[in-house]
Enzyme design. Structure first.
Site, PDB file in Angstrom:
ATOM      1  CD  GLU A  31       2.936  -8.781  -4.786  1.00 10.80           C
ATOM      2  OE1 GLU A  31       2.027  -7.725  -5.005  1.00 10.80           O
ATOM      3  OE2 GLU A  31       4.321  -9.435  -4.663  1.00 10.80           O
ATOM      4  CE  LYS A  60      -2.459  -5.502 -22.819  1.00 12.47           C
ATOM      5  NZ  LYS A  60      -3.649  -5.370 -23.730  1.00 12.47           N
ATOM      6  CB  CYS A  99       4.916  -4.566   0.274  1.00 16.41           C
ATOM      7  SG  CYS A  99       6.074  -3.020   0.659  1.00 16.41           S
ATOM      8  CE1 TYR A 100       0.081   0.660   5.377  1.00 17.39           C
ATOM      9  CE2 TYR A 100      -0.842  -1.072   5.534  1.00 17.39           C
ATOM     10  CZ  TYR A 100      -0.248   0.393   5.452  1.00 17.39           C
ATOM     11  OH  TYR A 100      -1.473   0.998   6.619  1.00 17.39           O
ATOM     12  CG  ASP A 125      -6.585  -4.964 -23.471  1.00 24.31           C
ATOM     13  OD1 ASP A 125      -5.798  -5.807 -23.029  1.00 24.31           O
ATOM     14  OD2 ASP A 125      -5.841  -4.134 -22.804  1.00 24.31           O
ATOM     15  N   GLY A 145       0.493  -1.112  -0.447  1.00 24.89           N
ATOM     16  CA  GLY A 145       0.146  -0.142  -0.273  1.00 24.89           C
ATOM     17  C   GLY A 145       0.680   1.218   0.309  1.00 24.89           C
ATOM     18  CG  HIS A 202       5.825  -5.869  -4.306  1.00 28.39           C
ATOM     19  ND1 HIS A 202       4.721  -5.701  -3.367  1.00 28.39           N
ATOM     20  CD2 HIS A 202       6.601  -4.417  -3.469  1.00 28.39           C
ATOM     21  CE1 HIS A 202       4.164  -4.498  -3.094  1.00 28.39           C
ATOM     22  NE2 HIS A 202       4.965  -4.249  -3.561  1.00 28.39           N
TER      23      HIS A 202
END
Length: 598
Positions: A167, A368, A78-79, A222, A51, A165
């Site tokens: 992820e 994406k 992280c946060y 997209d 965050g 992170h």
């Protein structure tokens, strides 16, 4: 179905965590930290996202401490790492060194999420605060050069946290760490993209009832995939496409897009040429956020005009968009997130229509890479599915505008400090008198780029220098390598706005670059290759400068600059130098630099 909850504290990557969990076969849901404790009980595990705020600040988002007493595995990122330390008796402070981008993790204990992880690996940081004292019961299981407590664990309570992170793709062992967490949670892996597609089509049918969709199509991945999905769900006659030529497309792109539509069976659409309207609306505008708002508003005005011409009853139609998740999160689309830049499909007028149930966005939860997978499942050809991303506002956000000619006097001290930092590497630098958008610690920045030059052109070394500079000097959020000329003697900004002549100039430069990419078969190696026109004169040249911004990414939330072969780069530079005053190469990863400059 077993599920893991992702608690969204406003991170740019909150939905990316959910994306990664789904990739590993586990369904996930996004919850706000204010959700009642009862909402958390049904999940097999809980992940606390990053965050943009500091946990010790008044009003910063927090979570009920009883979450840690549910006997459910918890992972903080992280946060989330800070929240765990802050709530459970540790200490979090502003770090002496900010970390944005790559760092090297040293694993201290291979337990929990670090089971089977390499001793040393690359991780991705984006933080200004740091844990300076772990909570009671927690041990350090990983560190980096600048972060003593990069990973913590309380194994018996199954609570883990990392400063980095896990992820993002650039944390090389990140998926393995998430995979380990899923095992700790004992969650069954029963989710896949085919389930998403089937579920989304049912959802669209239920939401729309008998209504039809008026879809804004751009020719990009997209909106084309969104058109195909809606058509499969509703039938050809219930989906109508509008292609708006804004005048900000690539050279001859409008004709190519119409041809592609015909090839993939998109026939129920028409094109409107609106270049003059967009240019007129943007006359004199230099602020990038104003540009994006005006462009988004103009799209809606034209859509409304065309709806009236077609005599479409508003009660029978909704507006369709090919919005994907990065558009939402960068536009501050969740409660605690920071606005990085407003995407044209997230202007206030669109948000108001969403509240009224007048917008359908079948891809809004996807990244994406997932959109490409859905496109392939729908039978779209590779040339559509793997087309390079292109921003909705087009070249309008790749043409920087400015009213200033030089840097403020206070930048002289920063410039001197940067020069001292570069000298041991045999490099020189100059801060440019323009600004670009960046993302650091989940927050938007609008700062100056730095240009460096010298004898050392090894990209691996330059990447480390770029990261060190943006971490250390708050005045800059990008670093570029000077390709041509060999050095900078003087530089000044050229007061400029968006004009037809400048658009044509960038179209020519962009066309040279994109043809070069195709000729050298770089389409799959480079995920996106923006060319950016800078209102900057180098060494007295009357010509503006161009920046090459090739990047590699999977989902646009993180990216690293493409390290082009030196022989190829020299050839491309020679082609571009004939038409520009200087050629620069953006060597900034994301973070701290966004993919686009505006």
């Amino acid at each position: 179905m077993d599920a893991i909850a992702v608690i969204d504290f406003g991170s740019q990557y909150a939905h990316l965590i959910a994306n990664r969990l789904r990739r590993l076969g586990v369904y996930s849901e996004i919850l706000l930290p204010e959700s009642p404790l009862s909402d958390f009980r049904k999940f097999k595990g809980i992940i606390l996202s990053g965050g943009p705020q500091s946990v010790y600040e008044s009003g910063a988002p927090t979570i009920d401490k009883k979450v840690f007493e549910l006997e459910v595995p918890v992972l903080g990122l992280c946060y989330g790492h800070h929240i765990i330390a802050h709530l459970l008796g540790g200490k979090v402070e502003s770090g002496n060194t900010k970390e944005y981008g790559l760092a090297r993790l040293n694993v201290l204990k291979k337990i929990g999420i670090f089971e089977g992880i390499k001793d040393h690996s690359q991780v991705w940081m984006s933080h200004g605060d740091t844990v300076t004292k772990p909570p009671p019961g927690f041990i350090s299981i990983g560190k980096t050069e600048d972060c003593e407590f990069a990973a913590l664990a309380y194994s018996s309570k199954k609570i883990f946290s990392t400063q980095f992170h896990v992820e993002v793709a650039h944390t090389t062992e990140g998926l393995k760490m998430l995979d380990n967490f899923i095992n700790i949670c004992k969650a069954k892996r029963s989710w896949n993209m085919k389930m998403f597609l089937e579920g989304k089509m049912k959802e669209v049918k239920k939401m729309l009832g008998d209504r039809k969709v008026f879809l804004l199509v751009s020719g990009g991945v997209d909106s084309t995939v969104a058109y195909a999905l809606l058509t499969k769900a509703l039938g050809t006659e219930r989906v109508y496409g509008l292609f708006v030529d804004t005048g900000f497309l690539r050279k001859n792109e409008a004709g190519k897009i119409c041809k592609t539509f015909a090839q993939v069976g998109i026939k129920n659409f028409h094109m409107v040429c609106a270049a003059d309207k967009f240019i007129k609306a943007l006359k004199g505008i230099t602020n990038p956020e104003e540009k994006r708002h005006i462009i988004g508003d103009m799209f809606l005005r034209i859509q409304a005009e065309e709806t009236r011409k077609l005599k479409l009853n508003p009660a029978d139609w909704v507006l369709g968009q090919g919005t994907i998740y990065p558009d939402t999160i960068e536009s501050a689309g969740t409660k605690h997130s920071d606005k990085i830049k407003t995407h044209h499909n997230r202007v206030p007028e669109i948000l108001e229509l969403m509240k009224k149930g007048r917008i359908v966005e079948p891809l809004a939860e996807l990244y994406k890479d997932e959109v490409r997978e859905v496109g392939a499942d729908l039978g779209l050809p590779d040339e559509v599915v793997w087309k390079h991303p292109f921003p909705g506002p087009g070249l309008a956000v790749r043409i920087l505008c400015t009213k200033k000619e030089s840097l403020p006097a206070e930048y002289s001290d920063v410039s001197e400090a940067i020069s001292k930092h570069l000298a041991p590497h045999g490099l020189f630098g100059r801060i440019l008198p323009i600004q670009s958008v960046g993302v650091q610690g989940d927050c938007r920045t609008y700062r100056n780029p730095l240009v460096i030059w010298g004898k050392n052109y090894d990209f691996e070394h330059l990447e480390n220098i770029s990261t060190a500079l943006t971490n250390r000097f708050a005045a800059i959020n990008r670093v570029c390598l000077l390709l041509s000329p060999k050095e900078i003697e003087n530089v000044r900004a050229i007061p400029s706005t968006l004009t037809s002549a400048r658009i044509k100039k960038l179209q020519e430069l962009d066309d040279i670059t994109m043809k070069f990419v195709t000729q050298n078969k770089l389409e799959r190696e480079v995920w996106q290759f923006p060319s950016v026109l800078l209102p900057v004169s180098v060494n007295g040249s009357a010509l503006e400068s161009v920046v090459l911004r090739p990047i590699c990414s999977d989902e646009a939330m993180t990216a690293h600059f493409y390290k082009m072969n030196s022989t190829l780069l020299k050839k491309l530079t020679a082609k571009l130098h004939k038409k520009s005053g200087a050629v620069l190469y953006d060597i900034t990863n994301k973070p701290p630099g966004t993919i686009e400059w505006e």
